[in-house]
Design an enzyme around this catalytic site. Structure first.
Site, PDB file in Angstrom:
ATOM      1  N   ARG A 126      25.720  30.118   0.959  1.00  0.00           N
ATOM      2  CA  ARG A 126      25.528  30.110  -0.342  1.00  0.00           C
ATOM      3  C   ARG A 126      24.386  29.812  -0.987  1.00  0.00           C
ATOM      4  NH1 ARG A 126      30.238  28.797  -2.763  1.00  0.00           N
ATOM      5  NH2 ARG A 126      29.118  27.951  -4.542  1.00  0.00           N
ATOM      6  N   ASP A 130      25.027  14.533   0.813  1.00  0.00           N
ATOM      7  CA  ASP A 130      24.826  14.999   1.920  1.00  0.00           C
ATOM      8  C   ASP A 130      24.492  13.884   3.101  1.00  0.00           C
ATOM      9  OD1 ASP A 130      24.888  17.532   0.913  1.00  0.00           O
ATOM     10  OD2 ASP A 130      22.620  17.892   1.082  1.00  0.00           O
ATOM     11  N   ARG A 150      22.720  25.122  11.717  1.00  0.00           N
ATOM     12  CA  ARG A 150      22.523  25.467  10.149  1.00  0.00           C
ATOM     13  C   ARG A 150      21.631  24.727   9.652  1.00  0.00           C
ATOM     14  NH1 ARG A 150      27.013  27.158   6.155  1.00  0.00           N
ATOM     15  NH2 ARG A 150      24.984  27.423   5.134  1.00  0.00           N
ATOM     16  N   LYS A 172      15.321  21.910   5.137  1.00  0.00           N
ATOM     17  CA  LYS A 172      16.090  23.175   4.900  1.00  0.00           C
ATOM     18  C   LYS A 172      16.161  23.403   3.547  1.00  0.00           C
ATOM     19  CE  LYS A 172      20.692  22.939   4.916  1.00  0.00           C
ATOM     20  NZ  LYS A 172      21.451  23.266   4.012  1.00  0.00           N
ATOM     21  N   ASN A 173      16.560  22.534   2.793  1.00  0.00           N
ATOM     22  CA  ASN A 173      16.953  22.527   1.396  1.00  0.00           C
ATOM     23  C   ASN A 173      15.768  22.792   0.431  1.00  0.00           C
ATOM     24  OD1 ASN A 173      19.691  22.566   2.076  1.00  0.00           O
ATOM     25  ND2 ASN A 173      20.072  20.597   1.216  1.00  0.00           N
ATOM     26  N   ILE A 210      30.117  13.933  -6.053  1.00  0.00           N
ATOM     27  CA  ILE A 210      29.347  15.235  -6.336  1.00  0.00           C
ATOM     28  C   ILE A 210      30.470  16.341  -5.997  1.00  0.00           C
ATOM     29  CG2 ILE A 210      27.511  16.797  -5.754  1.00  0.00           C
ATOM     30  CD1 ILE A 210      26.588  14.153  -7.170  1.00  0.00           C
ATOM     31  N   ARG A 215      32.421  24.704  -5.763  1.00  0.00           N
ATOM     32  CA  ARG A 215      31.225  25.166  -5.917  1.00  0.00           C
ATOM     33  C   ARG A 215      30.871  26.496  -6.504  1.00  0.00           C
ATOM     34  NH1 ARG A 215      27.869  24.066  -0.365  1.00  0.00           N
ATOM     35  NH2 ARG A 215      26.253  24.067  -1.770  1.00  0.00           N
ATOM     36  N   PRO A 216      31.180  26.257  -8.058  1.00  0.00           N
ATOM     37  CA  PRO A 216      31.222  27.766  -8.603  1.00  0.00           C
ATOM     38  C   PRO A 216      29.665  27.573  -9.110  1.00  0.00           C
ATOM     39  CG  PRO A 216      31.757  25.921 -10.179  1.00  0.00           C
ATOM     40  CD  PRO A 216      31.846  25.199  -8.748  1.00  0.00           C
ATOM     41  N   VAL A 217      29.241  28.969  -9.824  1.00  0.00           N
ATOM     42  CA  VAL A 217      27.788  29.240 -10.060  1.00  0.00           C
ATOM     43  C   VAL A 217      27.611  29.285 -11.608  1.00  0.00           C
ATOM     44  CG1 VAL A 217      26.749  29.745  -7.800  1.00  0.00           C
ATOM     45  CG2 VAL A 217      27.505  31.561  -9.347  1.00  0.00           C
ATOM     46  N   ASP A 218      28.586  28.995 -12.379  1.00  0.00           N
ATOM     47  CA  ASP A 218      28.533  29.271 -13.782  1.00  0.00           C
ATOM     48  C   ASP A 218      27.428  28.571 -14.575  1.00  0.00           C
ATOM     49  OD1 ASP A 218      29.927  26.710 -12.972  1.00  0.00           O
ATOM     50  OD2 ASP A 218      30.849  26.393 -14.935  1.00  0.00           O
ATOM     51  N   LEU A 219      27.030  27.342 -14.026  1.00  0.00           N
ATOM     52  CA  LEU A 219      25.805  26.923 -14.689  1.00  0.00           C
ATOM     53  C   LEU A 219      24.575  27.605 -14.691  1.00  0.00           C
ATOM     54  CD1 LEU A 219      26.641  22.968 -13.844  1.00  0.00           C
ATOM     55  CD2 LEU A 219      27.389  24.426 -15.931  1.00  0.00           C
ATOM     56  N   CYS A 223      34.192  27.341  -0.524  1.00  0.00           N
ATOM     57  CA  CYS A 223      33.259  26.476   0.563  1.00  0.00           C
ATOM     58  C   CYS A 223      34.127  25.616   1.089  1.00  0.00           C
ATOM     59  CB  CYS A 223      32.043  26.325  -0.522  1.00  0.00           C
ATOM     60  SG  CYS A 223      30.934  24.986   0.892  1.00  0.00           S
TER      61      CYS A 223
END
Ligand code: EPZ
Length: 431
Positions: free
Chosen positions: A104, A317, A409, A22-23, A339, A133-137, A128
């Protein structure tokens, strides 16, 4: 809402074919936005997240054709469907809230849209269950490539009127999605980009190989430093999705936790060295065979400590599934999660099986029990759900796992795959 009922206590024996990851599939699908030519992906898993990504890409203008492959007919041992994605014209650069909030990984359209269209408007993924789980990076790194970014009304509005320009990016923290977004963005940027402290997960390698097959110039694949020489355009390609290492690990634990013996086909030891090595250390037998891995734990297991880390470390995971295994091992063990800050939500549910787990900050101490006992439980996120399935397989008596939409999912035909190894498991529709 569907539920899964398990009558536990059966040692699993048999063969399970592992599907495409999936990933890996999700970023590969997003790569369609980089070219007007067809991108064919083989060994695609059939999962709700894949449908969600398809819907998102369609509303950006992609055409998606799917076809089933006969088992064994695929290349590289692939058995899943194939999917051809063609984004001749991008009809919208907006990824709307309603689709992004479902998954996400939708944020992976940001890099490719910005690179090809010089503009993207992507809803900010919200909170989440497993962490903030920010997306700042992702955003900082895109700014380094010359993007102008405004966050307004819940949307990331990114523009690069003259196109993106190559730059050196040093990620302060390893980010899988951030590395993927930047790889796709830099592939079409002018000049050279260097990504330092890049994620090294096998899914990143799959994406980089795919981009190279599309005409990109990426080197350093598999290392923490990725070098990308930008090209003007990319073309179509045909690429196989790598085997799902988390599905592999989950079913490896299903074999071990039931003290059975399972053969996992279409996957490899190297994808999950950290977990297989930990299983061996705990006393399980793990053998690489042709086209797969055989796992057994007929003689029981001992507790050992693990800490989650970016690849090649122990994957976050697999943390919840590992906890279920340790709950049945001899002696005590510790799991440290580095993580995500909130990834122990399976603990209260596992204790319903009689598991003895104490959480102290980012670590959990598990004292193994001879026997878990079945219970009604509630799934909270994808991997937490699979840990409850695993505990249910090992437990004596009946387990009912509620809210299993999370499982759909990320695991295809889970009941069928486990059932074929002797598990007494069924889905209760609308349960
Ligand atoms: C990917 O998520 C996976 N998802 C996750 O799998 C997996 O748990 C995770 O990598 C870690 O291995 C997909 O590949 C679709 P990250 P991603 O960016 O890319 C922080 C599953 O169960 N961070 O590597 O979102 C972040 O909060 C899912 O299949 C920032 O602070 O993960 C986390 O603590 C769940 N700022 C850490 O970095 C950022 O801009 C690693 O996250 C980005 C991330």
């Amino acid at each position: 809402m569907d539920a899964i009922r398990i009558l536990g206590g059966v040692p699993l024996t048999g063969e399970i074919v592992i599907g495409g990851a999936k990933n890996a599939a999700l970023p590969l699908m997003a790569a369609t936005l980089l070219t007007d030519q067809p991108l064919t992906l083989i060994n695609m898993p059939e999962l709700v997240d894949i449908s969600t990504m398809s819907n998102l890409l369609r509303q950006h203008g992609a055409r998606i054709d799917q076809s089933a492959l006969a088992p064994g007919a695929g290349e590289a041992g692939a058995t899943g469907r194939s999917m051809t994605l063609t984004s001749e014209r991008i009809t919208s650069v907006t990824a709307p809230y309603d689709l992004v909030r479902r998954m996400r990984a939708s944020v992976l359209v940001l890099g490719p849209l910005l690179a090809r269209m010089h503009e993207a408007k992507v809803s900010l993924p919200g909170g989440c269950a497993i962490g903030t789980r920010p997306v700042d990076l992702h955003l900082k790194a895109l700014e380094a490539l010359g993007a102008k970014i405004d966050v307004k009304g819940g949307y990331i509005h990114a523009t690069a009127p003259g196109g993106l320009k190559g730059a050196k990016v040093v990620f302060p923290k390893v980010t899988v999605g951030g590395t993927e977004n930047l790889l796709m963005a830099a592939a079409l940027a002018a000049g050279d980009t260097v990504l330092e402290n890049a994620a090294r997960e096998p899914e990143i390698g799959n994406l980089a190989d795919c981009l190279n097959a599309m005409g990109a110039e990426i080197s350093g694949i598999g290392s923490g430093t990725l070098k990308i020489r930008g090209v003007k355009t990319l073309h179509g390609a045909r690429v196989a999705v790598i085997p799902d290492r988390i599905e592999t690990g989950t079913y490896a634990i299903a074999g071990a936790i039931t003290r059975g013996r399972v053969t996992l086909k279409g996957t490899s030891f190297d994808l999950l060295d950290s977990v297989f090595s930990a299983m061996r250390q705990a006393g399980a037998s793990v053998e690489q065979v042709e086209d797969g891995v055989v796992v057994s734990a007929e003689d029981g297991l001992n507790g050992i400590d693990v800490m989650t880390e970016p690849f090649p470390g122990f994957p976050t995971d697999m943390q919840a599934q590992w906890m279920a295994l340790m709950a049945t091992a001899n002696g005590a063990s510790m799991i440290t999660e580095t993580i995500f800050e909130n990834r122990f939500m399976h603990v209260p549910e596992l204790t319903r099986f009689g598991a003895d787990v104490n959480v102290h900050g980012a670590s959990a101490i598990i004292r193994g029990r001879k026997q878990l006992s079945g219970a009604p439980v509630m799934a909270t996120d994808l991997r937490a759900s699979s840990s409850l399935i695993l505990a249910g397989l090992a437990a004596e008596g009946e387990t009912l796992v509620n809210r299993i939409y999370h499982l759909d999912r990320g695991y295809e035909r889970l009941e069928e795959k486990l059932g074929a190894c002797g598990a007494r498991i069924e889905r209760i529709v609308g349960g």
